[in-house]
Design a protein around this motif. Structure first.
Motif, mmCIF file in Angstrom:
data_model
loop_
_atom_site.group_PDB
_atom_site.id
_atom_site.type_symbol
_atom_site.label_atom_id
_atom_site.label_comp_id
_atom_site.label_asym_id
_atom_site.label_seq_id
_atom_site.Cartn_x
_atom_site.Cartn_y
_atom_site.Cartn_z
ATOM 1 N N ASN A 104 0.616 -1.529 0.026
ATOM 2 C CA ASN A 104 -0.376 -0.188 -0.044
ATOM 3 C C ASN A 104 1.014 1.419 0.777
ATOM 4 N N TYR A 105 0.229 2.171 -0.703
ATOM 5 C CA TYR A 105 1.351 3.173 -1.190
ATOM 6 C C TYR A 105 0.179 4.869 -0.688
ATOM 7 N N VAL A 106 0.694 6.223 -0.295
ATOM 8 C CA VAL A 106 0.133 6.790 0.495
ATOM 9 C C VAL A 106 0.650 8.107 -0.644
ATOM 10 N N ALA A 107 -0.124 8.855 -1.135
ATOM 11 C CA ALA A 107 0.663 10.516 -0.903
ATOM 12 C C ALA A 107 0.888 11.345 -0.178
ATOM 13 N N PRO A 108 1.499 12.028 0.187
ATOM 14 C CA PRO A 108 2.382 12.994 1.041
ATOM 15 C C PRO A 108 1.401 14.430 1.552
ATOM 16 N N LEU A 109 1.149 14.639 -0.001
ATOM 17 C CA LEU A 109 0.533 16.066 -0.131
ATOM 18 C C LEU A 109 -1.406 15.453 -0.815
ATOM 19 N N GLY A 110 -1.097 14.648 -0.486
ATOM 20 C CA GLY A 110 -3.099 14.614 -1.113
ATOM 21 C C GLY A 110 -2.583 13.467 -2.373
ATOM 22 N N MET A 111 -3.694 12.595 -2.378
ATOM 23 C CA MET A 111 -4.089 12.074 -3.993
ATOM 24 C C MET A 111 -4.478 12.403 -5.000
#
Length: 355
Positions: A104-111
């Protein structure tokens, strides 16, 4: 140089624009239109009207890469990770169904930063608040009408909005669909959801041990008394950033699919207090937010996709008109990648025929 219009500045649209630029470079002039005030589509990152610091993902929350897709789409994942657009998700997640070999990956600055990255790479001319209402064939080009009343002509058009919105377009599109294509498009079904973003002042602590939690998952022991809420996240914990301390935390709530279906025809202003009441039952003592934003996703995730039509549907080969998006694959990052890759293949084949 062929003038290409991509309708929809979401993930599929941005990927189509990026791949066309990289593979066809000076052969195409790419234009992207979107009816919204910002890019991102269902990978939307929202802010309250009076704040430049708060932000919350009210659509897609993170990206899950299966082992197979991590390999087949390795170049895109590597690009997003090396540029800092994505990072591994490492917060505590409760109620998450684990998939063997998935990451799983997230976007630190928002999707929405994922979409914006591909739009920048595409060097496309992006026009927001451009709501397409009709398509009319004019010889070897398409005349595309906007809600604002004007129109422009393009050599090729790619439609990436939800299928029901495609079918609502005026003009020549419906007459050009075959009976089989009409049947396929009519069979596409979506879930509906509401999303709430709660914005809190600096110094507030959201007193929960997790970064995100799924509710109403009867297989994980985390079933709640609420049937309206399926997911809650503390944004800065999910993203792995320190933004909660600097500008105040944000909390995002997603409703369940059954609740969304039940209330989809209601105004979001009427649904918001229902969701807040249920949220306060789940998280008693939640601090008072300084701002709340409610969004209705009428077309959330694809429940029934177009059969036997992997990636896209070619309505007309010349002038090229293509429908694309997760309805022609599946509703996640890799589904949109698959769709964009198939659109690129269609453009290459069209160019070869017309040379």
């Amino acid at each position: 140089m062929s003038r290409v219009l991509i309708v929809g500045a979401g993930l599929t649209g941005s990927l189509c624009a990026c791949l066309l630029r990289r593979e066809m470079n000076n052969k195409v002039h790419i234009v992207v239109w979107d009816k919204s005030r910002g890019s991102g589509g269902r990978m939307c990152t929202s802010r309250p009207p009076d704040s430049l610091s708060h932000s919350a993902d009210i659509g897609a929350q993170y990206i899950t890469a299966t082992h197979e897709y991590a390999q087949s789409h390795k170049s895109l994942y590597s690009e997003l990770l090396s540029s800092g657009v994505l990072r591994p998700l490492d917060c505590q997640m409760e109620g998450l169904r684990h998939q063997d070999g998935s990451q799983n990956y997230v976007a630190p600055l928002g999707m929405s930063s994922v979409v914006k990255h591909f739009l920048r790479e595409s060097e496309a001319d992006l026009f927001l608040e451009h709501h397409v209402t009709g398509l009319y064939r004019r010889g070897a080009s398409w005349e595309v009408h906007r809600k604002q009343g004007d129109s422009e002509c393009f050599d090729s058009v790619v439609l990436t909005m939800p299928v029901p919105q495609i079918l609502q377009l005026q003009g020549d599109l419906k007459d050009m669909l075959s009976a089989k294509q009409k049947e396929q498009l009519d069979g596409v079904a979506y879930s509906s959801r509401f999303a709430l973003a709660l914005f809190f002042p600096p110094g507030v602590d959201i007193d929960v041990p997790w970064g995100a939690r799924y509710y109403n998952n009867h297989n994980d022991g985390n079933s709640s008394k609420s049937s309206s809420i399926c997911y809650v996240t503390v944004e800065h914990r999910k993203r792995g950033t320190e933004g909660g301390a600097a500008c105040g935390p944000s909390l995002v709530v997603h409703t369940s699919a059954p609740f969304g279906l039940q209330h989809v025809e209601r105004d979001k202003e009427d649904v918001q207090p229902i969701v807040l009441q249920e949220l306060n039952k789940l998280l008693p003592g939640l601090p008072q937010p300084v701002g709340i934003k409610c969004h209705k996703w009428r077309y959330s995730q694809v429940l029934t996709s177009v059969p036997n039509c992997p990636g896209h549907m070619t309505v007309l080969e010349h002038p090229l008109l293509v429908c694309a998006g997760d309805a022609f694959s599946h509703s996640n990052f890799d589904g949109c990648v698959e769709s964009a890759l198939s659109v690129l293949a269609a453009f290459k084949a069209s160019m070869e025929v017309n040379l």
